[in-house]
Scaffold this active site. Structure first.
Site, PDB file in Angstrom:
ATOM      1  N   GLU A 190       0.760  -1.139  -0.196  1.00  0.00           N
ATOM      2  CA  GLU A 190       0.043   0.009   0.175  1.00  0.00           C
ATOM      3  C   GLU A 190       0.967   1.362   0.036  1.00  0.00           C
ATOM      4  OE1 GLU A 190      -2.781  -0.528   3.309  1.00  0.00           O
ATOM      5  OE2 GLU A 190      -3.435  -2.336   2.477  1.00  0.00           O
ATOM      6  N   ASN A 231       1.965  -4.694  -3.355  1.00  0.00           N
ATOM      7  CA  ASN A 231       0.683  -5.105  -3.003  1.00  0.00           C
ATOM      8  C   ASN A 231      -0.249  -4.037  -2.605  1.00  0.00           C
ATOM      9  OD1 ASN A 231      -1.324  -7.328  -2.273  1.00  0.00           O
ATOM     10  ND2 ASN A 231      -0.811  -6.961  -0.265  1.00  0.00           N
ATOM     11  N   HIS A 267     -10.360  -6.155  -2.334  1.00  0.00           N
ATOM     12  CA  HIS A 267     -11.505  -6.164  -1.258  1.00  0.00           C
ATOM     13  C   HIS A 267     -12.543  -5.512  -1.854  1.00  0.00           C
ATOM     14  CE1 HIS A 267      -8.929  -7.356   2.083  1.00  0.00           C
ATOM     15  NE2 HIS A 267      -7.856  -6.590   1.753  1.00  0.00           N
ATOM     16  N   GLU A 296      -5.975 -10.732  -1.474  1.00  0.00           N
ATOM     17  CA  GLU A 296      -6.771 -10.600  -0.220  1.00  0.00           C
ATOM     18  C   GLU A 296      -8.204 -10.533  -0.612  1.00  0.00           C
ATOM     19  OE1 GLU A 296      -5.497  -7.443   2.037  1.00  0.00           O
ATOM     20  OE2 GLU A 296      -3.275  -7.617   1.699  1.00  0.00           O
ATOM     21  N   ASP A 298     -12.264 -10.430  -0.674  1.00  0.00           N
ATOM     22  CA  ASP A 298     -13.431 -10.719  -0.146  1.00  0.00           C
ATOM     23  C   ASP A 298     -14.243  -9.630  -0.902  1.00  0.00           C
ATOM     24  OD1 ASP A 298     -12.558  -8.192   1.083  1.00  0.00           O
ATOM     25  OD2 ASP A 298     -12.229  -9.360   3.046  1.00  0.00           O
TER      26      ASP A 298
END
Ligand code: G3I
Length: 379
Positions: A190, A231, A267, A296, A298
């Site tokens: 990030e 990432n 996400h 990641e 979701d």
């Protein structure tokens, strides 16, 4: 040029044979739930037996192995230690694990120079016992830093020169500790703002933009075989932030900096549109010669769920996986936890949740079925 998927084929075969050994030893069971009509029964390996259903149900990892892609999950190591259904599902369904928290700086170096890898080591042991690979997350972030570091920078007792030394020592110590046991490391996490400018973190403020190349070089020196990733979130589609990563990767590779992968967190939230240009975005990193990964995944929603929301969620999970499968260098697809019982979402987004592929009782949601279908497709 991009041989990551081929390279993984061999690793996947090793993983599969180890998984078969683990399953035969009875380590991966406790059926987590099921999709579809309740006919027949499931044995302790989750295999379905019953009238007209002689075929055993393959797990996600069985199916993913046939597609030469790793299917992963973030692991909450407290749940892993305390919840047997969680443990059994982690072992049964996934061929890759990521530490949700226990490889982060505040956990592994709570005091300067004193390292505590105990929780992460437990996870690595679990992975080895179940024939799983381990994604490393993460070496450098602006969150979950220990107080000694942030306070030291704030009060001036840690100056820029010292901070650079601290970063080098931390990366070297952590990567060396796990050398040979991590297949992909999220080296920097990030580091960009939404507009594509570098994030205004203590790293940028104190060290300037060169900290990114330094981090990759130090990590590579400590474990030359691990694939080293950037990432981030909100980089699914082609936008200012993902383009900043693309340009940075291009520049660093031209300079010989060992950047080898781009991690797309994914996400998602069903209130927004699905990023339909995800595959196109992954493809441009592929063309640069980088591996890609969904790291990641979701898909959250305002709770409670209903069939329409769950269908949309399933479609989003399917779309994420399909884009990865369509990309030659997309070597792993990781969900950020698999059960609604343990999720970071409700604590962060008020009123939202139910973001995972199994519900809080470990029952399969439509999203689980969608991932299975997508993996089972002929290609
Ligand atoms: O460990 C402490 C515990 O000692 C204490 O009693 C408890 C009280 O709140 O907090 C515990 O720490 C929590 C930690 O998770 C471990 O459970 C933190 O409060 C909590 O903020 C932390 O949240 C994690 C979050 O990163 C931190 O930013 C989430 O579990 C984790 O899922 C989330 O993961 C991030 C990725 O690393 C990067 N991408 C986004 C993703 C979701 O935010």
């Amino acid at each position: 040029m991009n041989s990551s998927r081929t390279g993984l084929r061999r690793a996947a075969l090793v993983v599969l044979s180890a998984a078969l050994v683990a399953t035969a030893a009875g380590t991966a069971q406790a059926h987590p739930g099921k999709a579809g009509p309740a006919k027949g029964h499931h044995d302790d390996k989750g295999h379905h037996h019953g009238k007209g259903h002689p075929k055993p149900a393959a797990s996600l990892r069985d199916l993913a192995d046939r597609r030469h892609v790793l299917i992963g999950t973030a692991v909450d190591t407290t749940a892993l230690a305390e919840d047997s259904a969680y443990r059994a599902t982690t072992a049964r369904e996934f061929s890759s694990v990521t530490a949700e928290n226990v490889m982060k700086w505040e956990v592994v170096e709570p005091e300067r120079g004193r390292y505590d890898f105990s929780a992460a080591d437990e996870l690595v042991r679990f992975a080895r016992a179940h024939g799983q690979q381990v994604r490393g997350h993460t070496l450098l972030w602006h969150n979950q830093l220990p107080a000694w570091l942030t306070e030291g920078v704030a009060d001036g007792s840690i100056d820029a020169k010292e901070l650079r030394k601290i970063l080098r020592e931390h990366i070297t110590a952590e990567v060396t500790h796990f050398k040979g046991r991590i297949y992909q490391w999220d080296v920097v996490n990030e580091v960009f703002e939404e507009d594509g400018s570098l994030r205004d973190s203590i790293w940028l403020q104190q060290l300037g933009p060169s900290y990114i190349a330094d981090a990759f070089r130090w990590a590579h020196k400590a474990d030359p075989k691990a694939k080293l990733f950037m990432n981030d979130y909100n980089v699914e589609g082609v936008n200012a932030k993902s383009t900043a990563y693309y340009e940075l990767a291009k520049k660093l590779r031209a300079q010989g900096v060992p950047v080898q992968g781009m991690g797309v967190q994914a996400h998602l939230d069903i209130q927004y549109g699905f990023p339909t240009d995800l595959a196109a975005n992954l493809a441009r990193f592929d063309r640069l010669g980088l591996q890609t990964a969904i790291t990641e995944a979701d898909v959250r929603m305002f709770t409670p769920s209903d069939p329409a929301k769950l269908a949309r969620q399933a479609s989003d999970y399917r779309g994420l996986l399909a884009a990865c499968l369509a990309t030659k260098g997309c070597a792993s697809f990781t969900v950020w936890g698999f059960t609604d019982k343990y999720s970071w979402v409700p604590g962060t987004f008020e009123g939202e949740g139910e973001a995972n592929i199994l519900d809080a009782d470990f029952r399969h949601k439509p999203a689980y079925a969608a991932l299975r279908e997508e993996l089972a497709k002929r290609h």
